[in-house]
Design a protein around this motif. Sequence first.
Motif, PDB file in Angstrom:
ATOM      1  N   ASP A 188     -18.274 -34.783 -42.932  1.00  0.00           N
ATOM      2  CA  ASP A 188     -19.529 -34.123 -43.277  1.00  0.00           C
ATOM      3  C   ASP A 188     -19.793 -33.952 -44.767  1.00  0.00           C
ATOM      4  O   ASP A 188     -20.733 -33.286 -45.160  1.00  0.00           O
ATOM      5  CB  ASP A 188     -19.700 -32.787 -42.533  1.00  0.00           C
ATOM      6  N   TYR A 189     -18.973 -34.550 -45.599  1.00  0.00           N
ATOM      7  CA  TYR A 189     -19.267 -34.532 -47.033  1.00  0.00           C
ATOM      8  C   TYR A 189     -19.366 -35.965 -47.539  1.00  0.00           C
ATOM      9  O   TYR A 189     -18.575 -36.820 -47.145  1.00  0.00           O
ATOM     10  CB  TYR A 189     -18.138 -33.861 -47.818  1.00  0.00           C
ATOM     11  N   LEU A 248     -15.062 -58.335 -44.325  1.00  0.00           N
ATOM     12  CA  LEU A 248     -15.588 -57.095 -44.888  1.00  0.00           C
ATOM     13  C   LEU A 248     -16.432 -56.352 -43.862  1.00  0.00           C
ATOM     14  O   LEU A 248     -17.318 -56.935 -43.238  1.00  0.00           O
ATOM     15  CB  LEU A 248     -16.450 -57.457 -46.110  1.00  0.00           C
ATOM     16  N   SER A 249     -16.167 -55.068 -43.716  1.00  0.00           N
ATOM     17  CA  SER A 249     -16.982 -54.278 -42.794  1.00  0.00           C
ATOM     18  C   SER A 249     -18.191 -53.704 -43.540  1.00  0.00           C
ATOM     19  O   SER A 249     -18.287 -53.815 -44.757  1.00  0.00           O
ATOM     20  CB  SER A 249     -16.164 -53.114 -42.227  1.00  0.00           C
ATOM     21  N   ASP A 250     -19.093 -53.077 -42.803  1.00  0.00           N
ATOM     22  CA  ASP A 250     -20.154 -52.295 -43.428  1.00  0.00           C
ATOM     23  C   ASP A 250     -19.526 -51.323 -44.418  1.00  0.00           C
ATOM     24  O   ASP A 250     -18.436 -50.807 -44.176  1.00  0.00           O
ATOM     25  CB  ASP A 250     -20.878 -51.432 -42.379  1.00  0.00           C
ATOM     26  N   ILE A 251     -20.233 -51.084 -45.493  1.00  0.00           N
ATOM     27  CA  ILE A 251     -19.756 -50.069 -46.438  1.00  0.00           C
ATOM     28  C   ILE A 251     -20.500 -48.787 -46.121  1.00  0.00           C
ATOM     29  O   ILE A 251     -21.729 -48.745 -46.147  1.00  0.00           O
ATOM     30  CB  ILE A 251     -20.003 -50.541 -47.875  1.00  0.00           C
ATOM     31  N   LEU A 252     -19.743 -47.755 -45.774  1.00  0.00           N
ATOM     32  CA  LEU A 252     -20.357 -46.515 -45.307  1.00  0.00           C
ATOM     33  C   LEU A 252     -20.483 -45.534 -46.456  1.00  0.00           C
ATOM     34  O   LEU A 252     -19.684 -45.545 -47.383  1.00  0.00           O
ATOM     35  CB  LEU A 252     -19.492 -45.900 -44.199  1.00  0.00           C
ATOM     36  N   GLN A 253     -21.496 -44.699 -46.386  1.00  0.00           N
ATOM     37  CA  GLN A 253     -21.617 -43.581 -47.313  1.00  0.00           C
ATOM     38  C   GLN A 253     -21.566 -43.971 -48.769  1.00  0.00           C
ATOM     39  O   GLN A 253     -20.879 -43.358 -49.572  1.00  0.00           O
ATOM     40  CB  GLN A 253     -20.484 -42.585 -47.064  1.00  0.00           C
ATOM     41  N   HIS A 285     -21.450 -35.029 -52.727  1.00  0.00           N
ATOM     42  CA  HIS A 285     -21.401 -33.583 -52.520  1.00  0.00           C
ATOM     43  C   HIS A 285     -20.209 -32.953 -53.212  1.00  0.00           C
ATOM     44  O   HIS A 285     -20.149 -31.754 -53.426  1.00  0.00           O
ATOM     45  CB  HIS A 285     -21.266 -33.249 -51.026  1.00  0.00           C
ATOM     46  N   VAL A 286     -19.205 -33.770 -53.435  1.00  0.00           N
ATOM     47  CA  VAL A 286     -17.969 -33.255 -54.021  1.00  0.00           C
ATOM     48  C   VAL A 286     -17.243 -34.454 -54.636  1.00  0.00           C
ATOM     49  O   VAL A 286     -17.384 -35.574 -54.153  1.00  0.00           O
ATOM     50  CB  VAL A 286     -17.106 -32.544 -52.935  1.00  0.00           C
ATOM     51  N   ALA A 287     -16.518 -34.210 -55.721  1.00  0.00           N
ATOM     52  CA  ALA A 287     -15.764 -35.301 -56.350  1.00  0.00           C
ATOM     53  C   ALA A 287     -14.293 -34.913 -56.439  1.00  0.00           C
ATOM     54  O   ALA A 287     -13.970 -33.764 -56.756  1.00  0.00           O
ATOM     55  CB  ALA A 287     -16.310 -35.585 -57.744  1.00  0.00           C
ATOM     56  N   ILE A 288     -13.433 -35.868 -56.115  1.00  0.00           N
ATOM     57  CA  ILE A 288     -11.983 -35.630 -56.154  1.00  0.00           C
ATOM     58  C   ILE A 288     -11.417 -36.576 -57.209  1.00  0.00           C
ATOM     59  O   ILE A 288     -11.444 -37.799 -57.039  1.00  0.00           O
ATOM     60  CB  ILE A 288     -11.336 -35.953 -54.793  1.00  0.00           C
ATOM     61  N   ILE A 289     -10.930 -36.015 -58.297  1.00  0.00           N
ATOM     62  CA  ILE A 289     -10.510 -36.847 -59.426  1.00  0.00           C
ATOM     63  C   ILE A 289      -9.018 -36.624 -59.682  1.00  0.00           C
ATOM     64  O   ILE A 289      -8.560 -35.494 -59.804  1.00  0.00           O
ATOM     65  CB  ILE A 289     -11.289 -36.492 -60.708  1.00  0.00           C
ATOM     66  N   GLU A 290      -8.310 -37.730 -59.787  1.00  0.00           N
ATOM     67  CA  GLU A 290      -6.870 -37.666 -60.013  1.00  0.00           C
ATOM     68  C   GLU A 290      -6.585 -37.816 -61.506  1.00  0.00           C
ATOM     69  O   GLU A 290      -7.215 -38.626 -62.173  1.00  0.00           O
ATOM     70  CB  GLU A 290      -6.250 -38.827 -59.234  1.00  0.00           C
ATOM     71  N   ALA A 291      -5.647 -37.031 -62.018  1.00  0.00           N
ATOM     72  CA  ALA A 291      -5.294 -37.129 -63.437  1.00  0.00           C
ATOM     73  C   ALA A 291      -3.793 -37.201 -63.592  1.00  0.00           C
ATOM     74  O   ALA A 291      -3.067 -36.358 -63.075  1.00  0.00           O
ATOM     75  CB  ALA A 291      -5.828 -35.923 -64.206  1.00  0.00           C
ATOM     76  N   GLY A 292      -3.332 -38.211 -64.301  1.00  0.00           N
ATOM     77  CA  GLY A 292      -1.901 -38.316 -64.555  1.00  0.00           C
ATOM     78  C   GLY A 292      -1.655 -37.954 -66.004  1.00  0.00           C
ATOM     79  O   GLY A 292      -2.448 -38.279 -66.869  1.00  0.00           O
TER      80      GLY A 292
END
Lengths: 210, 583
Positions: free
Chosen positions: A133-134, B127-132, A161-168
Amino acid sequence: MAYTIHEIGDILGGRWLQKASPDNPVEQLLLDSRHLSHSTNGLFFAIRGVHHDGHQFLQEAYLQGVRNFVVDRNTEYPELPEANLLLVDDSLLALQNLAAAHRQSFSYPVVGITGSNGKTIVKEWLYQLLEPDYDAYRSPKSFNSQVGVPLSVWGMQDHHHVAIIEAGISRRGEMARLAAVIQPNIGIFTNLGQAHSEGFSSAAEKSRKK
Amino acid sequence: MLQFDVTEEAENHVRVRVRIKSASNAGFPGMSFEQVYAVFDIPFTDDASIENILHCYTFLYWLKMDPDVVAERIGRLEPVEMRLELKAGIQRSILINDAYSNDLSSLRIALQFASQHRRNRKMILILSDILQSGLQPQKLYREVAEIIAAFDVDQLIGIGTAIEHIRNHLPESTHFNVYSDTAAFFQQLPQYEWHDSLILLKGARVFQFERIARRLEQKAHKTVMEIDLGALTHNLQVYKRLLQKNTRMMVMVKAAGYGAGTAELARLLEFQKTDYLGVAYIDEGIELRLAGVKLPILVLNPEPSGYDALYRHELEPEVYNLSGLKSLMDFAGTEKKIRIHLKLDTGMHRLGFVEEDLPLVLSQLEVHQNLEVKSIFSHLSASDNPAHDAFTHQQAFIFQRMYSILVKGLGYHPLRHIANTGGIVRFPEYHFDMVRLGIGIYGVDSCGIQDQLQVVNTLKATISQIKVVDAGETVGYNRNGPLSEKARIATISIGYADGFLRLAGNGRYSVWVADKKAPTVGNICMDMSMIDVSDVPQASEGDEVIVFGKEIPVEDLARCLQTIPYEVFTNIAERVKRVYFQE
């Protein structure tokens, strides 16, 4: 978000060495002349690394269609006649500043993940958990370095809706720079194992940094 | 504050109770308020996974996601496949399975990885559909088509209902077929021609591309050597950091890349902008050229019978004696341009010109200006051993003296190099114009930087059978050492013909099973060995066994076999399948 090269110049400051077509749209940020796929609407940052100097590859990029460049070597570039050329003090810092400015255009939550082990797993799992749902954005594969993080952040878009960012981080001072780019609303520190202990004077210092 | 307690540990999950704790702020120091917030199951039992899931849980709590929804989704989490892996596919194809995520950036990364390894192979992208993606289908698939065009994909097999939008944007040279779902494609799969192609599988999770992957994979090879390309790159950088900015680097990929396989390594090194490659024989160099490697290649032991092939493939021979120089000149005449490398003997006493030879070398080269001396080099005998440092300095001194004589006669400055892996670490003053990196890149060091290196090679076998054998019985050929007590014996799929030599038998070496060491029992056989897994009750048939790798350093096996890691690596038989991967 769409930027013209002219707008990017305004964000970064610096000095135009050459301005051929200020309305060029910029979608991709490019660092490596071997990886060019969207060359025409790309902006190439010539970054001086330990082993390679991005300035050596300007012509190679130009020949592949790149027309926008950020450089930090104040010299003449006769091999790039029709390019927009922005001179800055430090190309890496400019890349980070641009990403930081891009980040500020979004108000949705940004989670920063750092730590020695498990960053990527936490990122991928969070994505799986949010996905139904996001519309979540996550940094691609292992883009978590001083250059990788800005590229990750650059991928954030309005519709997410939201961002997940990785930092090393591996050396002192790096976290502060990455934090300025990511500006996380919340941070996750995965376990501080021994994996990356080189470069830190003590475990205590390491946990303080995170 | 959330507090997590594991309340139940089952075989394949753990149950966690979550309590919310908050310090009382009503003037009762030390008192705290707590309530049970939720109980959920984690479908993993290892500590790292549990910890990682608790991180995720905390974040979702912060997002105020419904705890029942969270519990349900955590129950369905699957392990994260972190690496892109090259696998042998059916019909001699190469398969890259990235069937876990599908978005534009990961597509680009996967295609980059694929094109690094395709050589002349036809590239097929499933390749599948690209979702979202958040983009309108028209715009999205136009972008996908641009990416596909940039990487010269020959054939695209689309799966899904939206991917049809790509059709009008694809270059004409790209074949395109589309199926509404994975099952529909699965039926047609046998009709396809996969011969010698590179197949990249890229699909969103819901499309269940794992089914396709299983079908296209060649039946698993039971004994494999895994080569971690990421670790290799890391090690290369560790050594590069020891160099001055302008010092070049040659990487030795001879002896099939010290057992790791040559072409894949060479392509990676080319990508990493290494300056030179070194091989032992002309054939090895040709193999690299046929694989599309364009870097300059030095051949250490060129046979005169191969000069023609050497010339045609633009390989650069080492010349180490006057008769070799003469035969090369006879072949080259005064027309054929060949770049050569002069090898000097400064104390190793293997191959190389000695000082007395130099005037003759120079007078010959004077006549044959078409032979360009690209480099002048020598080899250090004991650069990793401080006991011989005086000798190493002497070698370098002689080398410099001989180099000056040659430069004076030639009138130009060929590249000068003498430092090998040990020399790179211990003798920065002798890096000169170039260094030659050998075993170090494969993660083996004897000069004190081992802890900075990563393990590149992992040798794996499989448990073929397990049985309980009574005390007093013997295991294997020649009935060595009757068992003192009842034992659980596993037969594993590796023997001396694979490079797991007999010296490792009869308990002298232990392999890694599950998370423990298990000693060998009885003699090592040609294709199999037996190990004692009495202390590893979870070991079962079909499980993987690690002979060396991260868990057991290759040095352990080398010590057991009374040799050095070089010999262990190069002894791994060609029949042991090499699998390359990148995290």
